[in-house]
Motif scaffolding. Structure first.
Motif, mmCIF file in Angstrom:
data_model
loop_
_atom_site.group_PDB
_atom_site.id
_atom_site.type_symbol
_atom_site.label_atom_id
_atom_site.label_comp_id
_atom_site.label_asym_id
_atom_site.label_seq_id
_atom_site.Cartn_x
_atom_site.Cartn_y
_atom_site.Cartn_z
ATOM 1 N N TYR A 90 0.933 -1.097 0.118
ATOM 2 C CA TYR A 90 0.045 -0.174 -0.221
ATOM 3 C C TYR A 90 0.825 1.312 0.131
ATOM 4 C CZ TYR A 90 -3.928 -2.669 1.496
ATOM 5 O OH TYR A 90 -5.034 -3.753 1.537
ATOM 6 N N GLN A 108 -6.008 -8.344 7.690
ATOM 7 C CA GLN A 108 -4.224 -8.048 7.114
ATOM 8 C C GLN A 108 -3.669 -7.288 8.269
ATOM 9 O OE1 GLN A 108 -4.321 -5.826 3.450
ATOM 10 N NE2 GLN A 108 -6.329 -6.599 2.659
ATOM 11 N N PHE A 131 -9.754 2.156 2.491
ATOM 12 C CA PHE A 131 -9.608 3.138 3.832
ATOM 13 C C PHE A 131 -10.318 4.405 3.630
ATOM 14 C CE2 PHE A 131 -6.449 0.704 6.343
ATOM 15 C CZ PHE A 131 -5.851 0.053 5.577
ATOM 16 N N GLY A 132 -10.745 4.798 4.660
ATOM 17 C CA GLY A 132 -11.341 5.968 4.960
ATOM 18 C C GLY A 132 -10.019 7.213 5.018
ATOM 19 N N THR A 133 -10.236 8.357 5.165
ATOM 20 C CA THR A 133 -9.053 9.381 5.095
ATOM 21 C C THR A 133 -8.471 9.342 6.543
ATOM 22 O OG1 THR A 133 -10.702 10.957 5.379
ATOM 23 C CG2 THR A 133 -10.000 10.766 3.165
ATOM 24 N N LEU A 155 -8.130 -3.734 1.060
ATOM 25 C CA LEU A 155 -8.926 -2.882 1.947
ATOM 26 C C LEU A 155 -9.069 -1.625 1.186
ATOM 27 C CD1 LEU A 155 -6.851 -3.806 5.310
ATOM 28 C CD2 LEU A 155 -9.521 -3.885 4.812
ATOM 29 N N LEU A 189 -4.015 8.327 14.960
ATOM 30 C CA LEU A 189 -4.741 8.290 13.885
ATOM 31 C C LEU A 189 -5.571 6.940 13.770
ATOM 32 C CD1 LEU A 189 -5.194 10.173 11.336
ATOM 33 C CD2 LEU A 189 -3.430 9.424 10.582
ATOM 34 N N TYR A 235 -8.708 0.166 12.116
ATOM 35 C CA TYR A 235 -7.236 0.247 12.674
ATOM 36 C C TYR A 235 -6.644 1.449 13.131
ATOM 37 C CZ TYR A 235 -6.274 -3.813 9.214
ATOM 38 O OH TYR A 235 -6.266 -5.005 8.789
ATOM 39 N N PHE A 279 -8.336 4.616 11.350
ATOM 40 C CA PHE A 279 -8.784 4.522 9.976
ATOM 41 C C PHE A 279 -9.599 3.190 9.905
ATOM 42 C CE2 PHE A 279 -5.953 6.807 7.191
ATOM 43 C CZ PHE A 279 -4.797 7.038 8.080
ATOM 44 N N GLY A 310 -1.710 12.471 4.970
ATOM 45 C CA GLY A 310 -2.960 12.979 5.160
ATOM 46 C C GLY A 310 -4.128 12.070 4.607
ATOM 47 N N GLN A 311 -3.676 11.166 3.928
ATOM 48 C CA GLN A 311 -4.648 10.236 3.230
ATOM 49 C C GLN A 311 -4.586 8.804 3.790
ATOM 50 O OE1 GLN A 311 -4.027 10.250 -0.930
ATOM 51 N NE2 GLN A 311 -3.771 12.584 -0.933
ATOM 52 N N GLY A 312 -5.745 7.938 3.553
ATOM 53 C CA GLY A 312 -5.548 6.375 3.873
ATOM 54 C C GLY A 312 -4.860 5.789 2.902
ATOM 55 N N PRO A 313 -4.081 4.617 3.324
ATOM 56 C CA PRO A 313 -3.533 3.704 2.454
ATOM 57 C C PRO A 313 -4.237 3.413 1.020
ATOM 58 C CG PRO A 313 -3.192 2.910 4.712
ATOM 59 C CD PRO A 313 -4.334 3.957 4.877
ATOM 60 N N PHE A 326 -13.490 -3.082 9.118
ATOM 61 C CA PHE A 326 -12.258 -3.035 9.973
ATOM 62 C C PHE A 326 -12.142 -1.688 10.673
ATOM 63 C CE2 PHE A 326 -10.712 -7.160 8.757
ATOM 64 C CZ PHE A 326 -11.393 -7.430 7.508
#
Lengths: 116, 113
Positions: free
Chosen positions: A35, A105, B103-105, B101, B88, B36, B90, A40-43, B34
């Motif tokens: 990933y 994961q 993901f959100g921000t 997956l 943080l 995380y 997620f 500032g972002q999600g993976p 999920f």
């Protein structure tokens, strides 16, 4: 049980140089993911392996990124040549075979790349 | 298309108070959801997941999440926040096709002493 291992932890390179990241998944985990996480972002998924075969590489910029998992265990991700926008954290994750999307994961600590 | 939304960039809560981190999702078919957590300079740590069954899922470190199908939400909760919970968070959706997956921000949780 040992977790997902990644190296190096940090890397600073100049643009147009090449770089490689290494990942060793949890023992017995057949599925491996790379990933990219931009600040500032999600993976976002780059590539998914099942054993040594590629399952999904639709989001991998194939003109500059490549990845391999030759023996179905550890994996390398390469960028050549790097661009400024490649600055990000590169996360490796693995998942054991079993119930598909129900399985969790597990992520490594990541490699933080800075391209100058 | 599948997506995850975390409407709050940051949540502030005082230590000892309950906390909620919001997540909504969009997916066709059964959602596998999920949570995380990511501490500075660390990878993502798994907290909990919803697959099927009881809508209230309990996870690590005293966290729990409530799955609400009618509201397409999966909010993360904890009855009493700790300063060490600051991190943080997620929310993510794992699709049943390629099993990646989404993901959100992310939501930054700040727990003040």
């Amino acid at each position: 049980e040992a977790g997902v291992a990644q190296s190096p932890r940090y890397k600073i390179i100049e643009k147009r140089q090449s770089v490689a990241f290494w990942c060793n998944p949890i023992s017995g985990h057949a599925t491996l993911y790379w990933y990219q996480q931009i600040l500032g972002q999600g993976p976002k998924l780059l590539i998914q392996f099942q054993n040594n075969g590629v399952v999904d590489d639709s989001q991998l910029p194939k003109d500059r990124f490549s990845a391999e998992r030759l023996k179905g265990v550890d994996s390398t991700l390469k960028i050549q040549p790097a661009k400024l926008e490649d600055s990000a954290v590169y996360l490796c994750a693995s998942k054991k075979p079993g119930q598909g999307a129900r399985e969790t994961q597990y992520f490594g600590p990541g490699t933080r790349l800075l391209v100058l | 298309a599948q997506s995850v939304a975390q409407p709050e960039d940051q949540v502030n809560v005082a230590e000892g108070n309950p906390l909620t981190v919001k997540c909504t999702y969009s997916v066709s078919g059964n959602p596998y959801l999920f949570w995380y957590v990511q501490y500075p300079n660390r990878g993502l740590q798994f907290l909990l997941k919803y697959i099927t069954g009881d809508n209230l899922v309990k996870g690590s470190y005293g966290f729990e999440a409530e799955f609400n199908k009618s509201q397409t939400s999966f909010h993360l909760k904890k009855p009493s926040a700790l300063v060490s919970d600051s991190a943080l968070y997620f929310c993510a959706l794992q699709n049943t096709g390629f099993q990646k997956l989404v993901f959100g921000t992310g939501t930054r949780l700040l727990v003040s002493p």
